[in-house]
Design a protein around this motif. Structure first.
Motif, short mmCIF file in Angstrom:
data_model
loop_
_atom_site.label_atom_id
_atom_site.label_comp_id
_atom_site.label_asym_id
_atom_site.label_seq_id
_atom_site.Cartn_x
_atom_site.Cartn_y
_atom_site.Cartn_z
N THR A 197 0.86 -1.19 0.00
CA THR A 197 0.00 0.00 0.00
C THR A 197 0.89 1.23 0.00
O THR A 197 2.10 1.14 0.15
CB THR A 197 -0.91 0.02 1.25
N THR A 198 0.29 2.40 -0.17
CA THR A 198 1.07 3.63 -0.26
C THR A 198 1.78 3.97 1.04
O THR A 198 2.73 4.75 1.04
CB THR A 198 0.17 4.81 -0.67
N ASP A 199 1.34 3.40 2.15
CA ASP A 199 2.03 3.67 3.42
C ASP A 199 3.09 2.60 3.71
O ASP A 199 3.50 2.38 4.85
CB ASP A 199 1.05 3.77 4.58
N SER A 200 3.50 1.89 2.65
CA SER A 200 4.58 0.90 2.70
C SER A 200 4.22 -0.38 3.45
O SER A 200 5.10 -1.18 3.77
CB SER A 200 5.86 1.52 3.31
N GLY A 201 2.95 -0.58 3.75
CA GLY A 201 2.54 -1.82 4.40
C GLY A 201 2.14 -2.84 3.35
O GLY A 201 1.51 -2.50 2.36
N GLU A 202 2.51 -4.12 3.57
CA GLU A 202 2.19 -5.15 2.57
C GLU A 202 0.70 -5.48 2.64
O GLU A 202 0.14 -5.72 3.71
CB GLU A 202 3.03 -6.40 2.82
N LYS A 203 0.06 -5.47 1.48
CA LYS A 203 -1.37 -5.74 1.42
C LYS A 203 -1.62 -7.23 1.60
O LYS A 203 -0.84 -8.06 1.16
CB LYS A 203 -1.92 -5.28 0.06
N GLU A 204 -2.74 -7.56 2.26
CA GLU A 204 -3.08 -8.97 2.48
C GLU A 204 -3.26 -9.67 1.14
O GLU A 204 -3.99 -9.23 0.27
CB GLU A 204 -4.37 -9.08 3.30
N GLN A 205 -2.54 -10.77 0.97
CA GLN A 205 -2.56 -11.51 -0.29
C GLN A 205 -3.74 -12.48 -0.35
O GLN A 205 -3.91 -13.31 0.54
CB GLN A 205 -1.25 -12.31 -0.43
N PRO B 175 1.92 0.62 -6.00
CA PRO B 175 1.05 0.82 -4.84
C PRO B 175 0.13 2.03 -4.97
O PRO B 175 -1.07 1.96 -4.69
CB PRO B 175 2.04 1.00 -3.68
N MET B 176 0.69 3.17 -5.43
CA MET B 176 -0.13 4.38 -5.55
C MET B 176 -1.13 4.25 -6.69
O MET B 176 -2.27 4.74 -6.58
CB MET B 176 0.76 5.61 -5.75
N ALA B 177 -0.75 3.58 -7.77
CA ALA B 177 -1.68 3.36 -8.88
C ALA B 177 -2.86 2.50 -8.43
O ALA B 177 -4.02 2.80 -8.74
CB ALA B 177 -0.94 2.70 -10.05
N VAL B 178 -2.58 1.43 -7.69
CA VAL B 178 -3.64 0.54 -7.20
C VAL B 178 -4.56 1.29 -6.24
O VAL B 178 -5.80 1.23 -6.36
CB VAL B 178 -3.03 -0.70 -6.50
N ASP B 179 -4.00 2.01 -5.27
CA ASP B 179 -4.82 2.73 -4.29
C ASP B 179 -5.69 3.79 -4.97
O ASP B 179 -6.84 4.01 -4.58
CB ASP B 179 -3.92 3.39 -3.24
N THR B 180 -5.13 4.44 -5.98
CA THR B 180 -5.87 5.49 -6.69
C THR B 180 -7.04 4.91 -7.49
O THR B 180 -8.15 5.45 -7.48
CB THR B 180 -4.93 6.27 -7.62
N ASP C 235 -7.57 -6.65 -6.04
CA ASP C 235 -6.91 -7.79 -5.39
C ASP C 235 -5.55 -8.12 -6.00
O ASP C 235 -4.62 -8.51 -5.29
CB ASP C 235 -7.81 -9.04 -5.49
N TYR C 236 -5.45 -7.99 -7.30
CA TYR C 236 -4.22 -8.36 -8.00
C TYR C 236 -3.82 -7.28 -8.99
O TYR C 236 -4.64 -6.47 -9.41
CB TYR C 236 -4.40 -9.68 -8.76
N TYR C 237 -2.56 -7.28 -9.35
CA TYR C 237 -2.08 -6.36 -10.38
C TYR C 237 -1.16 -7.12 -11.32
O TYR C 237 -0.54 -8.12 -10.96
CB TYR C 237 -1.33 -5.17 -9.76
N VAL C 238 -1.08 -6.63 -12.55
CA VAL C 238 -0.11 -7.13 -13.53
C VAL C 238 0.53 -5.89 -14.16
O VAL C 238 -0.16 -5.08 -14.79
CB VAL C 238 -0.77 -7.98 -14.63
N TYR C 239 1.82 -5.73 -13.94
CA TYR C 239 2.58 -4.61 -14.51
C TYR C 239 3.33 -5.09 -15.75
O TYR C 239 3.98 -6.14 -15.72
CB TYR C 239 3.58 -4.07 -13.47
N ILE C 240 3.21 -4.35 -16.86
CA ILE C 240 3.90 -4.71 -18.09
C ILE C 240 4.65 -3.49 -18.62
O ILE C 240 4.05 -2.42 -18.82
CB ILE C 240 2.90 -5.18 -19.18
#
Length: 310
Positions: free
Chosen positions: A53-61, A134-139, A149-154
């Motif tokens: 997350t944007t506050d550097s905490g790992e998001k629950e998987q 993280p910031m893209a997902v939160d936004t 829940d998931y992301y794919v970066y290309i």
């Protein structure tokens, strides 16, 4: 008697040769499988990156199951020299395994919204430039009011090398386009990696602007997937493709998730429900052009995605 013994020896000799040939083929096959297995796991270890997350905490998987709906944010990032990159392609996919349905939404890169974690209102594709994945997902979560829940970066620049690896792609171009020395006539065209990259970047030469570019990017992705899945000889280039994927893709899907995804996709209705914003809605604010979605339309899209995930 001697002739019988000679024939017996010849049979044994031939039998040994065949056993050696079969044994050698099996050994080669096992080495190939072992190498492929090792290469796949090596690539997965490289591309699998937990979501923070944007506050550097790992998001629950989460874990992909055959019952629970989930969402994915696909980020196609155009990274160039001396540039941190912007997510010019932002696609949200929701999957409902029980209903066996998928919905896909392309978010215009110039959409004006609050950038979560940056205390600003800006173009949505700037979120990646400001704070990475993280910031893209939160936004996007805030903009659509749904969990991601998931992301794919290309990395689009590097990933399109795979087009050269598979021998080019063929697509149906719906508009005659020219960019510098590159000309793309209307109709069926075949592209190599460099031509596909330029084709995916064209924006101002297309009267539809970013919406036209989104169409071409989807065409390229669909063409790559189609050729990779229908051309047997592609398997011979698997190692080269894994190298390209390992260098240019990051995701928080695990190997176990991907295996489960394959099982779900086999049963899925392949006709993905495409959602989109209206092309009109631009406005200049402080001399900068933004896409501003209609609030009613945005609310309908949010409700549809929420219903699909529940």
């Amino acid at each position: 008697m001697e002739k019988n013994m000679k024939r017996s020896k010849e049979k044994k000799s031939k039998k040994k040769i065949w056993l050696w040939i079969v044994g050698s083929l099996i050994a080669i096959f096992l080495i190939f499988i072992g190498t492929a297995y090792y290469s796949i796991h090596k690539t997965m270890n490289k591309i699998n990156t937990p979501l923070e997350t944007t506050d550097s905490g790992e998001k629950e998987q989460k874990t992909v199951t055959k019952k629970e709906p989930f969402s994915v944010l696909m980020l196609g990032v155009d990274e160039r020299k001396d540039d941190s990159g912007r997510s010019d392609t932002m696609i949200v996919v929701t999957v409902n395994p029980e209903k066996q349905t998928m919905k896909m939404l392309s978010i215009p890169r110039d959409t004006r919204t609050e950038i979560i974690g940056h205390d600003s209102v800006d173009k949505i594709n700037h979120a990646y430039a400001f704070g990475g994945v993280p910031m893209a997902v939160d936004t996007v979560e805030h903009f659509l009011d749904i969990p991601i829940d998931y992301y794919v970066y290309i990395n689009m620049d590097g990933f399109l090398q795979i087009i050269d690896t598979i021998g080019g792609i063929t697509i149906e171009n719906d508009m005659d386009l020219t960019y510098d020395s590159y000309h793309y006539p209307k109709g069926e065209i075949t592209l190599n990696g460099e031509e596909a990259l330029i084709f995916s970047r064209i924006r101002y030469e297309d009267p539809r602007g970013d919406f036209g570019r989104q169409i071409r990017q989807r065409q390229i992705i669909e063409a790559v997937l189609k050729k990779a899945s229908t051309t047997p000889s592609i398997l011979l280039k698997a190692t080269d493709m894994l190298d390209v994927v390992g260098d240019n893709v990051r995701m928080n899907f695990t190997m176990k998730d991907l295996i489960q995804l394959q099982s779900i996709y086999k049963k899925m209705d392949r006709n993905i429900d495409q959602l989109s914003f209206e092309a009109e809605g631009g406005e200049r604010i402080n001399h900068i052009w933004y896409y501003i979605p209609d609030e009613t339309e945005l609310g309908k899209i949010q409700s549809e995605l929420k219903a699909h995930l529940q």
